[in-house]
Scaffold this motif. Structure first.
Motif, mmCIF file in Angstrom:
data_model
loop_
_atom_site.group_PDB
_atom_site.id
_atom_site.type_symbol
_atom_site.label_atom_id
_atom_site.label_comp_id
_atom_site.label_asym_id
_atom_site.label_seq_id
_atom_site.Cartn_x
_atom_site.Cartn_y
_atom_site.Cartn_z
ATOM 1 N N ALA B 78 31.940 104.378 88.183
ATOM 2 C CA ALA B 78 31.462 105.257 87.112
ATOM 3 C C ALA B 78 29.679 104.893 87.257
ATOM 4 O O ALA B 78 29.690 103.811 87.043
ATOM 5 N N ILE B 89 32.381 114.618 86.845
ATOM 6 C CA ILE B 89 32.348 114.981 85.435
ATOM 7 C C ILE B 89 31.411 113.814 84.870
ATOM 8 O O ILE B 89 31.188 112.873 85.267
ATOM 9 N N GLN B 90 30.867 114.285 83.503
ATOM 10 C CA GLN B 90 29.710 113.463 83.239
ATOM 11 C C GLN B 90 29.505 113.355 81.682
ATOM 12 O O GLN B 90 30.071 114.451 81.094
ATOM 13 N N LYS B 91 29.231 112.344 81.062
ATOM 14 C CA LYS B 91 29.296 112.160 79.568
ATOM 15 C C LYS B 91 28.253 111.251 79.230
ATOM 16 O O LYS B 91 27.965 110.125 79.888
ATOM 17 N N SER B 101 23.903 108.253 80.605
ATOM 18 C CA SER B 101 25.089 108.963 80.813
ATOM 19 C C SER B 101 25.919 108.527 81.961
ATOM 20 O O SER B 101 25.384 107.632 82.961
ATOM 21 N N SER B 103 28.555 109.158 85.182
ATOM 22 C CA SER B 103 29.570 110.333 85.915
ATOM 23 C C SER B 103 30.516 109.704 86.801
ATOM 24 O O SER B 103 30.361 108.560 87.325
ATOM 25 N N LYS B 106 34.909 113.804 90.549
ATOM 26 C CA LYS B 106 36.101 114.348 89.969
ATOM 27 C C LYS B 106 37.209 114.121 91.008
ATOM 28 O O LYS B 106 38.360 114.059 90.521
ATOM 29 N N CYS B 130 32.713 105.741 76.924
ATOM 30 C CA CYS B 130 32.260 106.705 77.596
ATOM 31 C C CYS B 130 33.176 106.975 78.610
ATOM 32 O O CYS B 130 33.679 108.136 79.255
ATOM 33 N N LEU B 134 35.828 109.943 79.629
ATOM 34 C CA LEU B 134 35.742 110.604 80.921
ATOM 35 C C LEU B 134 37.008 110.610 81.519
ATOM 36 O O LEU B 134 37.738 111.791 81.965
ATOM 37 N N SER B 137 39.717 113.263 79.473
ATOM 38 C CA SER B 137 39.311 114.377 79.645
ATOM 39 C C SER B 137 39.789 114.977 80.751
ATOM 40 O O SER B 137 39.981 116.258 80.877
#
Lengths: 170, 170
Positions: B78, B89-91, B101, B103, B106, B130, B134, B137
């Motif tokens: 991450a 995928i990012q948050k 943030s 990422s 994927k 976080c 991810l 999700s």
């Protein structure tokens, strides 16, 4: 077991236009291949003869830490600005795409005289030169550089007076 | 062999005023202590039962990578913005001192269903939440979190529905 070269993907125009980025992270998704690579890197004379490893922020940590464990060698870390507490030595460098600086905790160097530098990839050699200069500024000796991938066309190794060992070259 | 707790230094007001920063990097300068720690972390049921490890940028890489090698488990990463190529995928998350943030690539998640999260230190739990979000999700399961140090007063583990294992608590 999957071959090392099959686990390295190339991304065009990352992180900037014109750069062909070699992504080495796929190696770490294949424990057998990763283990074989680390055994090979850890058995290098450069590692064996060094008092300690210096790993470069942040992908260098992945390989440096595993080599440190396998070879039972201390490891210290060259980090980007704002990441390390304590008294630091710091130096700017130019890299393939931009400018940055690296720091090392001064006290972490005190116990060791000779170092092996570890990173994931050798491109123009800017970051490695920076780390080597930091070490030399403290009268430390660089025994060599170990990388997983070397981009030979960029001539990084011509910048150094110490040997370079790469597991793969492009 | 030096004790784990003797290798962790505290820096006041780093990286911001009011923060007592626990520096875990001293552990990696003592191979015996580092090896014992990694053996212990790698033998956790959370690691054994997970398909793969997720390590958090960047000190989590140091411990995650060594655990990955010792336990023969795949590891994915991450990372902070701008570091990973490919489809991500990012948050965003709030941390003890600021916002950032993370990422994940994927495709790196595709082969695995269950994950162990590894980091150096658990504070408020923002970064770990976080990463867990991810993973969720993408319909992945988090089996637990392993850290070297937990700052208990900050209550990070209360944020999670999965178990937390810390080698040291303050």
């Amino acid at each position: 077991m999957k071959k090392l070269e099959d686990l390295i993907l190339t991304y065009k125009d990352f992180p900037k236009k014109g750069i062909y980025f070699k992504d080495i992270l796929g190696i770490t998704q294949e424990p057998e291949t990763f283990n074989e690579l680390i055994i090979k890197m850890a058995s290098s004379e450069i590692i064996k003869n060094a008092d300690a490893i210096v790993a470069i922020d942040a992908r260098g940590f992945i390989f440096g830490s595993a080599i440190s464990l396998k070879a039972s060698k201390p490891i210290i870390f060259a980090r980007k600005p704002g990441k390390l507490p304590g008294q630091l030595i710091q130096k700017k460098y130019n890299l393939e795409y931009g400018e940055n600086s690296l720091s090392i905790q001064k006290e972490s160097l005190n116990k060791f005289k000779t170092f092996a530098i570890v990173d994931d990839l050798l491109a123009t050699g800017g970051t490695v030169s920076c780390v080597a200069d930091l070490l030399k500024s403290q009268n430390k000796k660089v025994l060599g550089l170990l990388v997983v991938v070397e981009l030979k066309e960029l001539g990084g190794r011509l910048k150094f007076k110490f040997p370079v060992e790469a597991s793969l070259s492009y």
